[in-house]
Design a protein around this motif. Structure first.
Motif, PDB file in Angstrom:
ATOM      1  N   SER A 177      -6.483 -14.100  -3.229  1.00 26.79           N
ATOM      2  CA  SER A 177      -7.614 -12.449  -3.980  1.00 26.79           C
ATOM      3  C   SER A 177      -8.887 -13.018  -4.265  1.00 26.79           C
ATOM      4  O   SER A 177      -9.794 -12.484  -4.708  1.00 26.79           O
ATOM      5  N   ASP A 182     -10.312  -2.051   2.227  1.00 24.53           N
ATOM      6  CA  ASP A 182      -9.071  -2.582   1.507  1.00 24.53           C
ATOM      7  C   ASP A 182      -8.227  -1.823   2.977  1.00 24.53           C
ATOM      8  O   ASP A 182      -7.366  -2.863   2.908  1.00 24.53           O
ATOM      9  N   TYR A 229      -1.540 -15.703  -2.063  1.00 27.45           N
ATOM     10  CA  TYR A 229      -1.767 -14.831  -1.972  1.00 27.45           C
ATOM     11  C   TYR A 229      -2.627 -14.728  -3.535  1.00 27.45           C
ATOM     12  O   TYR A 229      -4.172 -14.338  -3.512  1.00 27.45           O
ATOM     13  N   LYS A 246     -11.878 -13.341  -2.333  1.00 29.38           N
ATOM     14  CA  LYS A 246     -12.227 -12.536  -1.632  1.00 29.38           C
ATOM     15  C   LYS A 246     -13.122 -12.036  -2.674  1.00 29.38           C
ATOM     16  O   LYS A 246     -13.946 -11.183  -2.501  1.00 29.38           O
ATOM     17  N   ASN A 247     -12.772 -12.114  -4.069  1.00 28.09           N
ATOM     18  CA  ASN A 247     -13.406 -11.416  -5.543  1.00 28.09           C
ATOM     19  C   ASN A 247     -14.042 -12.004  -5.737  1.00 28.09           C
ATOM     20  O   ASN A 247     -14.810 -11.954  -7.040  1.00 28.09           O
ATOM     21  N   GLU A 306       1.434 -10.020  -0.911  1.00 23.89           N
ATOM     22  CA  GLU A 306       1.536 -10.375  -2.422  1.00 23.89           C
ATOM     23  C   GLU A 306       2.461 -11.712  -2.581  1.00 23.89           C
ATOM     24  O   GLU A 306       2.009 -11.543  -4.587  1.00 23.89           O
TER      25      GLU A 306
END
Length: 144
Positions: A112, A82, A108, A115-116, A103
């Protein structure tokens, strides 16, 4: 590269004052702006269609190039943590290519998601069945 041959005439400063000539070859290259415009046109032609399913209603990048920037950034921030994402967001705050790190940006959620999850784009497996229509958003610039 374009090669142009220029014929230069110089006045001869001898007693007879007859002109003499010489040839010079000059190599010219396209301007950076012209090269950049060509690159932008080529990249724009490479519209992005994901090879994986995304959540319903998720906005996806319009171009393959933008997806690649998002995917590489997601891989980096997932690995580095992070703090690295925060530093990147601060350092790239004036770079339109990285607006998706904010955000409030429409991409965004896509960033995300990449990324996740472990999903990654594989051009050889682009979905051939048309997925439900999803809004597309260009990375740089303001929200529409």
């Amino acid at each position: 590269h374009t090669t142009e041959k220029l014929h230069l005439v110089h006045a001869n400063h001898t007693n007879n004052m007859s002109p003499s000539s010489s040839s010079t070859t000059i190599t010219t290259t396209p301007s950076k702006a012209a090269a950049s415009a060509k690159t932008v046109a080529e990249e724009t032609a490479k519209m992005f269609l994901p090879s994986f399913k995304t959540p319903p209603g998720m906005i996806v990048p319009r171009t393959l190039r933008l997806h690649q920037v998002i995917e590489r950034t997601a891989d980096y921030t997932k690995e580095a943590g992070d703090h690295a994402e925060t530093v990147l967001r601060i350092r790239q705050k004036t770079n339109p290519a990285f607006k998706f790190l904010l955000e409030e940006h429409p991409l965004y959620a896509y960033y995300s998601f990449i990324k996740n999850t472990d999903v990654r784009h594989d051009p050889s497996k682009v979905l051939t069945a048309a997925p439900p229509p999803q809004p597309q958003q260009e990375g740089g610039g303001e929200k529409e």
